[in-house]
Design a protein around this motif. Structure first.
Motif, PDB file in Angstrom:
ATOM      1  N   GLU A  58     -56.508  48.341  83.003  1.00 23.81           N
ATOM      2  CA  GLU A  58     -57.790  48.926  83.417  1.00 23.81           C
ATOM      3  C   GLU A  58     -58.960  48.042  82.979  1.00 23.81           C
ATOM      4  OE1 GLU A  58     -54.697  51.539  83.916  1.00 23.81           O
ATOM      5  OE2 GLU A  58     -55.232  50.634  81.983  1.00 23.81           O
ATOM      6  N   ALA A  59     -58.892  47.557  81.737  1.00 23.74           N
ATOM      7  CA  ALA A  59     -59.968  46.691  81.226  1.00 23.74           C
ATOM      8  C   ALA A  59     -60.071  45.413  82.050  1.00 23.74           C
ATOM      9  CB  ALA A  59     -59.712  46.361  79.761  1.00 23.74           C
ATOM     10  N   LEU A  60     -58.916  44.870  82.411  1.00 23.11           N
ATOM     11  CA  LEU A  60     -58.889  43.645  83.214  1.00 23.11           C
ATOM     12  C   LEU A  60     -59.514  43.896  84.588  1.00 23.11           C
ATOM     13  CD1 LEU A  60     -55.903  41.200  83.542  1.00 23.11           C
ATOM     14  CD2 LEU A  60     -56.989  42.070  85.601  1.00 23.11           C
ATOM     15  N   LEU A  61     -59.124  44.996  85.227  1.00 19.74           N
ATOM     16  CA  LEU A  61     -59.615  45.283  86.576  1.00 19.74           C
ATOM     17  C   LEU A  61     -61.099  45.653  86.590  1.00 19.74           C
ATOM     18  CD1 LEU A  61     -56.580  47.261  88.075  1.00 19.74           C
ATOM     19  CD2 LEU A  61     -57.249  44.888  88.548  1.00 19.74           C
ATOM     20  N   GLN A  62     -61.615  46.133  85.450  1.00 20.73           N
ATOM     21  CA  GLN A  62     -63.043  46.475  85.370  1.00 20.73           C
ATOM     22  C   GLN A  62     -63.906  45.232  85.159  1.00 20.73           C
ATOM     23  OE1 GLN A  62     -63.111  49.467  82.310  1.00 20.73           O
ATOM     24  NE2 GLN A  62     -62.174  51.013  83.659  1.00 20.73           N
ATOM     25  N   ASP A  63     -63.274  44.124  84.782  1.00 22.12           N
ATOM     26  CA  ASP A  63     -64.025  42.882  84.570  1.00 22.12           C
ATOM     27  C   ASP A  63     -64.353  42.263  85.940  1.00 22.12           C
ATOM     28  OD1 ASP A  63     -65.315  40.924  83.193  1.00 22.12           O
ATOM     29  OD2 ASP A  63     -63.531  39.994  82.324  1.00 22.12           O
ATOM     30  N   ASP A  64     -65.147  41.221  85.914  1.00 17.74           N
ATOM     31  CA  ASP A  64     -65.593  40.559  87.140  1.00 17.74           C
ATOM     32  C   ASP A  64     -64.501  39.602  87.623  1.00 17.74           C
ATOM     33  OD1 ASP A  64     -67.131  39.632  89.196  1.00 17.74           O
ATOM     34  OD2 ASP A  64     -68.287  38.236  87.958  1.00 17.74           O
ATOM     35  N   VAL A  65     -63.364  40.172  88.019  1.00 13.33           N
ATOM     36  CA  VAL A  65     -62.187  39.383  88.416  1.00 13.33           C
ATOM     37  C   VAL A  65     -62.078  39.360  89.933  1.00 13.33           C
ATOM     38  CG1 VAL A  65     -59.660  39.302  88.316  1.00 13.33           C
ATOM     39  CG2 VAL A  65     -60.941  39.944  86.291  1.00 13.33           C
ATOM     40  N   ASP A  66     -61.812  38.179  90.506  1.00 13.79           N
ATOM     41  CA  ASP A  66     -61.605  38.060  91.958  1.00 13.79           C
ATOM     42  C   ASP A  66     -60.121  38.091  92.320  1.00 13.79           C
ATOM     43  OD1 ASP A  66     -64.417  37.512  92.423  1.00 13.79           O
ATOM     44  OD2 ASP A  66     -64.041  35.493  91.637  1.00 13.79           O
ATOM     45  N   LEU A  67     -59.318  37.437  91.490  1.00  8.93           N
ATOM     46  CA  LEU A  67     -57.899  37.228  91.801  1.00  8.93           C
ATOM     47  C   LEU A  67     -57.054  37.581  90.582  1.00  8.93           C
ATOM     48  CD1 LEU A  67     -55.500  35.914  93.466  1.00  8.93           C
ATOM     49  CD2 LEU A  67     -56.177  33.738  92.406  1.00  8.93           C
ATOM     50  N   VAL A  68     -55.965  38.321  90.822  1.00 10.01           N
ATOM     51  CA  VAL A  68     -55.062  38.703  89.736  1.00 10.01           C
ATOM     52  C   VAL A  68     -53.663  38.164  90.032  1.00 10.01           C
ATOM     53  CG1 VAL A  68     -54.026  40.625  88.476  1.00 10.01           C
ATOM     54  CG2 VAL A  68     -56.413  40.783  89.245  1.00 10.01           C
ATOM     55  N   ILE A  69     -53.069  37.512  89.038  1.00 12.02           N
ATOM     56  CA  ILE A  69     -51.690  37.014  89.154  1.00 12.02           C
ATOM     57  C   ILE A  69     -50.759  38.058  88.536  1.00 12.02           C
ATOM     58  CG2 ILE A  69     -50.108  35.101  88.670  1.00 12.02           C
ATOM     59  CD1 ILE A  69     -52.527  33.962  90.032  1.00 12.02           C
ATOM     60  N   VAL A  70     -49.916  38.658  89.371  1.00 13.23           N
ATOM     61  CA  VAL A  70     -48.970  39.684  88.906  1.00 13.23           C
ATOM     62  C   VAL A  70     -47.678  38.966  88.507  1.00 13.23           C
ATOM     63  CG1 VAL A  70     -47.751  41.815  89.497  1.00 13.23           C
ATOM     64  CG2 VAL A  70     -50.033  41.372  90.448  1.00 13.23           C
ATOM     65  N   LEU A  86     -55.803  48.095  95.237  1.00 16.84           N
ATOM     66  CA  LEU A  86     -56.676  49.274  95.352  1.00 16.84           C
ATOM     67  C   LEU A  86     -58.031  49.024  94.694  1.00 16.84           C
ATOM     68  CD1 LEU A  86     -54.109  52.171  94.755  1.00 16.84           C
ATOM     69  CD2 LEU A  86     -55.416  51.749  96.858  1.00 16.84           C
ATOM     70  N   ALA A  87     -58.038  48.138  93.688  1.00 16.68           N
ATOM     71  CA  ALA A  87     -59.307  47.788  93.021  1.00 16.68           C
ATOM     72  C   ALA A  87     -60.096  46.745  93.824  1.00 16.68           C
ATOM     73  CB  ALA A  87     -59.018  47.262  91.617  1.00 16.68           C
ATOM     74  N   GLY A  88     -59.531  46.349  94.974  1.00 12.25           N
ATOM     75  CA  GLY A  88     -60.244  45.402  95.837  1.00 12.25           C
ATOM     76  C   GLY A  88     -60.132  43.951  95.400  1.00 12.25           C
ATOM     77  N   LYS A  89     -59.123  43.643  94.598  1.00  8.44           N
ATOM     78  CA  LYS A  89     -58.933  42.261  94.121  1.00  8.44           C
ATOM     79  C   LYS A  89     -57.869  41.564  94.967  1.00  8.44           C
ATOM     80  CE  LYS A  89     -61.273  43.614  90.363  1.00  8.44           C
ATOM     81  NZ  LYS A  89     -62.693  43.281  90.162  1.00  8.44           N
ATOM     82  N   HIS A  90     -58.006  40.245  95.109  1.00  8.68           N
ATOM     83  CA  HIS A  90     -56.941  39.433  95.704  1.00  8.68           C
ATOM     84  C   HIS A  90     -55.770  39.376  94.711  1.00  8.68           C
ATOM     85  CE1 HIS A  90     -59.923  38.088  98.641  1.00  8.68           C
ATOM     86  NE2 HIS A  90     -60.709  37.730  97.643  1.00  8.68           N
ATOM     87  N   ALA A  91     -54.559  39.126  95.235  1.00  6.28           N
ATOM     88  CA  ALA A  91     -53.404  39.098  94.337  1.00  6.28           C
ATOM     89  C   ALA A  91     -52.413  38.011  94.721  1.00  6.28           C
ATOM     90  CB  ALA A  91     -52.701  40.456  94.330  1.00  6.28           C
ATOM     91  N   VAL A  92     -51.804  37.434  93.678  1.00  5.08           N
ATOM     92  CA  VAL A  92     -50.601  36.597  93.822  1.00  5.08           C
ATOM     93  C   VAL A  92     -49.516  37.313  93.050  1.00  5.08           C
ATOM     94  CG1 VAL A  92     -49.496  34.429  93.132  1.00  5.08           C
ATOM     95  CG2 VAL A  92     -51.799  34.386  94.108  1.00  5.08           C
ATOM     96  N   VAL A  93     -48.394  37.597  93.705  1.00  3.25           N
ATOM     97  CA  VAL A  93     -47.293  38.312  93.064  1.00  3.25           C
ATOM     98  C   VAL A  93     -46.104  37.368  92.943  1.00  3.25           C
ATOM     99  CG1 VAL A  93     -45.774  40.330  93.180  1.00  3.25           C
ATOM    100  CG2 VAL A  93     -48.103  40.475  94.088  1.00  3.25           C
ATOM    101  N   GLU A  94     -45.519  37.319  91.755  1.00  2.81           N
ATOM    102  CA  GLU A  94     -44.346  36.454  91.565  1.00  2.81           C
ATOM    103  C   GLU A  94     -43.160  36.987  92.369  1.00  2.81           C
ATOM    104  OE1 GLU A  94     -43.416  35.593  87.481  1.00  2.81           O
ATOM    105  OE2 GLU A  94     -44.794  33.896  87.551  1.00  2.81           O
ATOM    106  N   LYS A  95     -42.119  36.147  92.459  1.00  2.00           N
ATOM    107  CA  LYS A  95     -40.881  36.612  93.094  1.00  2.00           C
ATOM    108  C   LYS A  95     -40.053  37.335  92.029  1.00  2.00           C
ATOM    109  CE  LYS A  95     -38.397  33.855  90.704  1.00  2.00           C
ATOM    110  NZ  LYS A  95     -37.424  34.453  89.797  1.00  2.00           N
ATOM    111  N   ALA A  96     -39.116  38.215  92.376  1.00  3.26           N
ATOM    112  CA  ALA A  96     -39.025  38.815  93.690  1.00  3.26           C
ATOM    113  C   ALA A  96     -40.279  39.652  93.920  1.00  3.26           C
ATOM    114  CB  ALA A  96     -37.767  39.688  93.783  1.00  3.26           C
ATOM    115  N   PHE A  97     -40.794  39.591  95.147  1.00  2.00           N
ATOM    116  CA  PHE A  97     -42.062  40.223  95.505  1.00  2.00           C
ATOM    117  C   PHE A  97     -42.081  41.678  95.039  1.00  2.00           C
ATOM    118  CE2 PHE A  97     -44.711  41.513  99.491  1.00  2.00           C
ATOM    119  CZ  PHE A  97     -45.868  41.559  98.738  1.00  2.00           C
ATOM    120  N   THR A  98     -41.037  42.435  95.415  1.00  2.00           N
ATOM    121  CA  THR A  98     -40.913  43.847  95.032  1.00  2.00           C
ATOM    122  C   THR A  98     -39.420  44.112  94.809  1.00  2.00           C
ATOM    123  OG1 THR A  98     -40.763  44.414  97.376  1.00  2.00           O
ATOM    124  CG2 THR A  98     -42.936  44.622  96.350  1.00  2.00           C
ATOM    125  N   THR A  99     -39.042  45.384  94.717  1.00  2.00           N
ATOM    126  CA  THR A  99     -37.603  45.692  94.606  1.00  2.00           C
ATOM    127  C   THR A  99     -37.036  46.224  95.922  1.00  2.00           C
ATOM    128  OG1 THR A  99     -38.008  47.936  93.801  1.00  2.00           O
ATOM    129  CG2 THR A  99     -37.795  46.212  92.137  1.00  2.00           C
TER     130      THR A  99
END
Length: 348
Positions: A58-70, A86-99
């Protein structure tokens, strides 16, 4: 004209954050590494004194962040990436993308709905090995393709100390660990197949998760086999491609991961150059002449992935690896699981 700075944060600063992401974000003039979410140990400031250590997501997403690396364990990707989008940030997600495919599709659709960029970190497209295979294929020196076989093998009979990798959970096992690398490489070079056969096994003593896979991708005129396992003491060539005119064999030789683990910083001149002796072997017929020669290996460079992410956000270009690419990899994984359970070929 000054470059737009994309303020970027990591969701963990373990091996992947330290080795695969931070060094490239640091040298790319278009990114500003803001910091990382760190739960127990606070380590990012040791390497990047200017960076922040966030106590919560939550603290990270409340900061002035444009892109988040998951870059957290696979089982958390969907939940965290969804919060980021949902917070309106761009994202890079590592592999495997999801389950699952359903999760992957939901993230893809959510990014589109929110008007943000979503990319999957398939860095192995920028391995020196694959870039060289791609060049041989584009040079069309093998003739019409008959078959290809990609391996990601190791000799590692002992279980990993990382608990999330060895407990039976939806993100564990070699199919979702090493599998996405070679699956993505196959789809990148050859497109989505018509059907899949999968054989998934447990070979290590006391293992609770799959550690051996053999996937066969069916294309109209050729076949692609993908294998990974932990009992390969003598390595097979990582890439074997046979066409109607000739063959290309290439052992795995990309140096980037090993050099990054040693703390070496990427650069723009010598980075990603393989040591001599790992050149691929081309044995084919060119203009009526039989040729058997070593092929110089191209430089690998994961920097190009981050440059692609930068261009996608700053200039609204397509992502270097799209969310749809991530969906397609998950489709192969799900089909392989179904195929292995039912011992039959599964159509996509």
């Amino acid at each position: 004209m000054q470059m737009q700075k994309i303020k970027t944060a990591l969701l963990s600063y373990g091996m992947s954050g330290k080795v695969f992401h931070a060094p490239f974000l640091d040298i790319h003039s278009g990114f500003e590494l803001l910091g990382s979410w760190e739960r127990s140990q606070k380590l990012i400031q040791v390497d990047y004194p200017y960076a922040k250590s966030y106590p919560t997501l939550e603290a990270l997403l409340q900061d002035d962040v444009d892109l988040v690396i998951v870059n957290t364990p696979v089982g958390t990707h969907f939940e965290y990436a969804k919060q980021v989008l949902l917070a309106g940030k761009h994202a890079v997600v590592e592999k495997a993308f999801t389950t699952t495919v359903a999760e992957a599709q939901e993230l893809r659709d959510l990014a589109k709905e929110k008007g943000v960029k979503l990319s999957v970190f398939q860095n192995r497209r920028w391995d020196s090995d694959l870039k060289t295979v791609q060049k041989v294929l584009s040079d069309n020196v093998l003739g019409e393709l008959v078959e290809a076989e990609f391996h990601f093998d190791r000799y590692n009979p002992v279980l990993s100390p990382k608990v999330h990798k060895e407990t039976a959970n939806p993100g564990a096992g070699v199919l979702k660990d090493l599998g996405p690398h070679i699956i993505d490489q196959a789809l990148y070079l050859f497109g989505v197949p018509q059907s899949v056969f999968g054989d998934i096994r447990i070979t290590r003593e006391n293992s609770l998760v799959d550690d051996w896979i053999d996937l066969l991708l069916f294309y109209p005129d050729f076949r692609v086999r993908l294998k990974a396992g932990f009992f390969v003491r003598e390595a097979n060539p990582a890439y074997v491609v046979h066409g109607k005119k000739g063959s290309f064999l290439k052992h795995r030789g990309d140096v980037q991961e090993d050099e990054l683990k040693l703390g070496k910083k990427p650069n723009f001149t010598t980075w990603g150059a393989e040591a001599p002796g790992f050149e691929g072997l081309l044995h084919t017929e060119i203009e009526g002449r039989i040729v058997k020669e070593k092929v110089p290996t191209l430089h690998g460079n994961y920097f190009d992935f981050f440059e692609g992410v930068y261009q996608s956000i700053a200039n609204d270009l397509p992502e270097p690896v799209s969310a749809q690419d991530g969906v397609n990899v998950m489709r192969i994984i799900e089909a392989a699981i179904e195929s292995s359970e039912q011992k039959k070929v599964v159509d996509l």
